[in-house]
Enzyme design. Structure first.
Site, short mmCIF file in Angstrom:
data_model
loop_
_atom_site.label_atom_id
_atom_site.label_comp_id
_atom_site.label_asym_id
_atom_site.label_seq_id
_atom_site.Cartn_x
_atom_site.Cartn_y
_atom_site.Cartn_z
N HIS A 99 0.87 -1.18 0.00
CA HIS A 99 0.00 0.00 0.00
C HIS A 99 0.91 1.23 0.00
O HIS A 99 2.02 1.18 0.56
CB HIS A 99 -0.83 0.13 1.27
CG HIS A 99 -1.72 -1.01 1.64
ND1 HIS A 99 -1.29 -2.14 2.27
CD2 HIS A 99 -3.07 -1.15 1.53
CE1 HIS A 99 -2.31 -2.95 2.51
NE2 HIS A 99 -3.41 -2.38 2.07
N ASP A 102 2.34 1.94 3.42
CA ASP A 102 3.38 1.07 4.00
C ASP A 102 4.77 1.54 3.64
O ASP A 102 5.73 1.23 4.35
CB ASP A 102 3.29 -0.37 3.43
CG ASP A 102 1.90 -0.92 3.40
OD1 ASP A 102 1.13 -0.61 4.31
OD2 ASP A 102 1.59 -1.69 2.45
N GLU A 230 -11.15 -7.06 -3.36
CA GLU A 230 -10.96 -8.07 -2.30
C GLU A 230 -12.15 -8.03 -1.34
O GLU A 230 -12.29 -7.10 -0.55
CB GLU A 230 -9.66 -7.76 -1.55
CG GLU A 230 -9.33 -8.79 -0.49
CD GLU A 230 -7.97 -8.53 0.17
OE1 GLU A 230 -7.02 -8.11 -0.53
OE2 GLU A 230 -7.87 -8.76 1.39
N HIS A 269 -11.00 -13.88 5.11
CA HIS A 269 -12.23 -13.14 4.83
C HIS A 269 -13.36 -14.10 4.48
O HIS A 269 -14.52 -13.87 4.84
CB HIS A 269 -12.02 -12.16 3.68
CG HIS A 269 -10.99 -11.11 3.96
ND1 HIS A 269 -10.71 -10.10 3.06
CD2 HIS A 269 -10.19 -10.88 5.02
CE1 HIS A 269 -9.77 -9.31 3.56
NE2 HIS A 269 -9.44 -9.77 4.75
N ASP A 294 -5.18 -14.01 -1.26
CA ASP A 294 -4.42 -13.68 -0.06
C ASP A 294 -4.48 -14.92 0.82
O ASP A 294 -5.55 -15.30 1.31
CB ASP A 294 -5.04 -12.47 0.68
CG ASP A 294 -4.57 -11.16 0.08
OD1 ASP A 294 -3.84 -11.18 -0.94
OD2 ASP A 294 -4.92 -10.10 0.63
N ASP A 305 -10.06 -11.37 12.46
CA ASP A 305 -9.13 -11.45 11.33
C ASP A 305 -7.69 -11.41 11.84
O ASP A 305 -7.06 -10.36 11.88
CB ASP A 305 -9.41 -10.23 10.42
CG ASP A 305 -8.78 -10.37 9.06
OD1 ASP A 305 -8.18 -11.42 8.79
OD2 ASP A 305 -8.87 -9.41 8.28
N ASP A 307 -5.06 -12.94 10.57
CA ASP A 307 -4.04 -12.92 9.51
C ASP A 307 -2.84 -13.81 9.80
O ASP A 307 -1.70 -13.36 9.79
CB ASP A 307 -3.56 -11.48 9.26
CG ASP A 307 -4.59 -10.63 8.54
OD1 ASP A 307 -5.40 -11.19 7.78
OD2 ASP A 307 -4.59 -9.41 8.76
N ASP A 337 -0.72 -12.22 2.94
CA ASP A 337 -1.23 -11.05 3.66
C ASP A 337 -1.30 -11.46 5.14
O ASP A 337 -2.35 -11.45 5.76
CB ASP A 337 -2.62 -10.70 3.10
CG ASP A 337 -3.17 -9.41 3.71
OD1 ASP A 337 -2.48 -8.82 4.56
OD2 ASP A 337 -4.29 -9.02 3.34
#
Ligand code: XLS
Ligand code: NI
Ligand code: NI
Length: 431
Positions: A99, A102, A230, A269, A294, A305, A307, A337
């Site tokens: 992004h 980032d 997404e 997700h 992802d 979430d 991750d 991700d």
């Protein structure tokens, strides 16, 4: 060269018998599966945000990770990029994703943020030139800063819509410049908390127009990559307009975008939406909009979430099965991700997280490929639907056609076993 990963060797394929930590046991980039190299099947990407920008916070605590590049200066942003490319050299994965937020420090205004961003994008471009690392996708962070608290494209304030659109323009430009193969939109705050203050129809229409603008701009500048949405049902917003694949497909149809936009489907997700990952993949494939994944899962107990890096071969095998059945990735790939756990403080934790995940995916891919080659599942599926090979007339004949058919043949259909246990046993022979 930074000294962040100082004693960590380059990770190479050493085969399943190896007991080294820094070794791939299953990820052999050159292994051929169905005429295609394993690296070209999986197309792994490291995510800049979780690997280099995430400080280790959770809802109850802040920073745990101590990184020499944390801070808001351009020098630190360059150091972060140096370390990122050092990780890429250790892992040898072909791609990364980022992004805007980032990779660059936030400026005092849009113009300064954009200058910072463009400077770092050029720096990253120079680093890419000397390596084989490529950009899988770029994206804009339209959810962290407080200006986006009520949404980006769906914000009640048109000034925020404009700010978001301007930001996405700079991010597509950067992705195009770096040769990115896709551009992703995850609508982090494109949803609402309460209907009491929300004009749902306007918000959804604005989100539709926003996505049309993205597609128009892509064509205007000649960006050849795929635009990916997404889906995610909630977190941070309560009711997101991009809930799951089915919801997004309806949205794309509404705004005439179903031939322009594909899906970036995230394992965690899918689970949040009450689906399995393979359901979301199979549905997207059936609609012709499966783009990229992802590959990060949630914790099955905590229900949010988290991750996490993938570590279950049977789960990823079923995912790659759907992907291979759809013909495999074209511009898409497998993006991690995923973040390490907040107690995983050491540089080697970051490396080993990726090594393990790449091996899990490689094993899953091999299992999926073998299941498809052997055809046991597809043969059973074909047999289950074999009656349809000669039943087209029923679909054409309407209700009264079916009525006549049943009356003429006296049909009293016999139920047949779905054979689920047998099929599950077949899968377990491969994973
Ligand atoms: C958050 C999303 C995000 C997207 C990119 O849950 O997964 O990381 O992948 O904005
Ligand atoms: Ni996510
Ligand atoms: Ni994601």
């Amino acid at each position: 060269m930074s000294d962040f990963f100082k004693d960590i060797p380059q990770v190479t394929y050493q085969g399943p018998e190896s007991d080294a930590d820094f070794a791939y046991r299953h990820y052999d980039p050159d292994e051929m599966l169905g005429g295609k190299r394993m690296e070209d099947h999986l197309r792994f990407a490291v995510a800049w945000w979780h690997s280099f920008a995430w400080p280790g916070g959770d809802p109850f605590g802040g920073q745990t990770l101590d990184r020499p590049w944390f801070g808001d200066t351009m020098d630190l942003a360059r150091l972060k990029a140096d370390v990122a490319f050092e990780l890429f050299a250790i892992l040898g994965q072909p791609y990364f994703c980022f992004h805007d937020f980032d990779i660059r420090p936030e400026g005092n205004d849009f113009a300064e943020s954009t200058r910072n961003f463009e400077e770092i994008v050029d720096y990253i471009g120079q680093k890419m030139d000397g390596t084989k690392t490529k950009l899988l996708w770029g994206t804009a962070n339209l959810f962290t800063h407080r200006r986006f608290m009520s949404g980006a494209a769906t914000n009640p304030d048109p000034e925020v819509f404009a700010y978001s659109a301007a930001t996405v323009k700079t991010c597509i430009d950067a992705t195009h410049k770096l040769g990115g193969e896709n551009y992703v939109l995850w609508g982090g705050r494109e949803g609402y908390e309460t209907l009491l203050n929300t004009d749902l129809k306007r918000e959804r229409d604005n989100a539709g127009r926003f996505l049309q603008m993205v597609v128009e701009y892509k064509h205007k500048i000649g960006f050849k990559g795929t635009i990916l949405v997404e889906p995610k049902p909630q977190e941070p917003s309560k009711h997101q307009y991009d809930f799951d694949v089915a919801t997004v497909y309806g949205f794309l149809k509404d705004y005439g975008l179903e031939n322009e936009v594909k899906m970036n489907i995230e394992q965690g997700h899918a689970i949040l939406a009450g689906h399995s990952f393979e359901h979301e993949l199979a549905l997207a494939a059936s609609l012709g909009i499966l783009g990229s994944i992802d590959m990060n899962r949630n914790d099955y107990q905590s229900g949010w979430d988290t991750d996490q890096f993938p570590n279950s071969v049977p789960e990823v095998a079923l995912a790659y099965y759907e992907i291979l059945k759809d013909g495999g990735f074209t511009t898409g790939g497998t993006n991690f991700d995923a973040k390490i756990r907040r107690q995983s403080l050491d540089p080697e934790d970051l490396v080993l997280a990726h090594v393990g995940a790449m091996d899990v995916c490689a094993r899953g891919l091999k299992a999926a490929h073998a299941m498809l080659e052997d055809g046991a599942l597809e043969d059973a599926r074909a047999a289950r639907y074999a009656g349809w090979n000669t039943a087209q007339a029923m679909l054409d004949g309407g209700l009264d056609g079916c009525f006549d058919h049943v009356m003429a043949n006296g049909t009293n259909p016999e139920p047949k076993s779905g054979q689920q246990e047998r099929l599950e046993n077949i899968v377990n022979r491969y994973v």
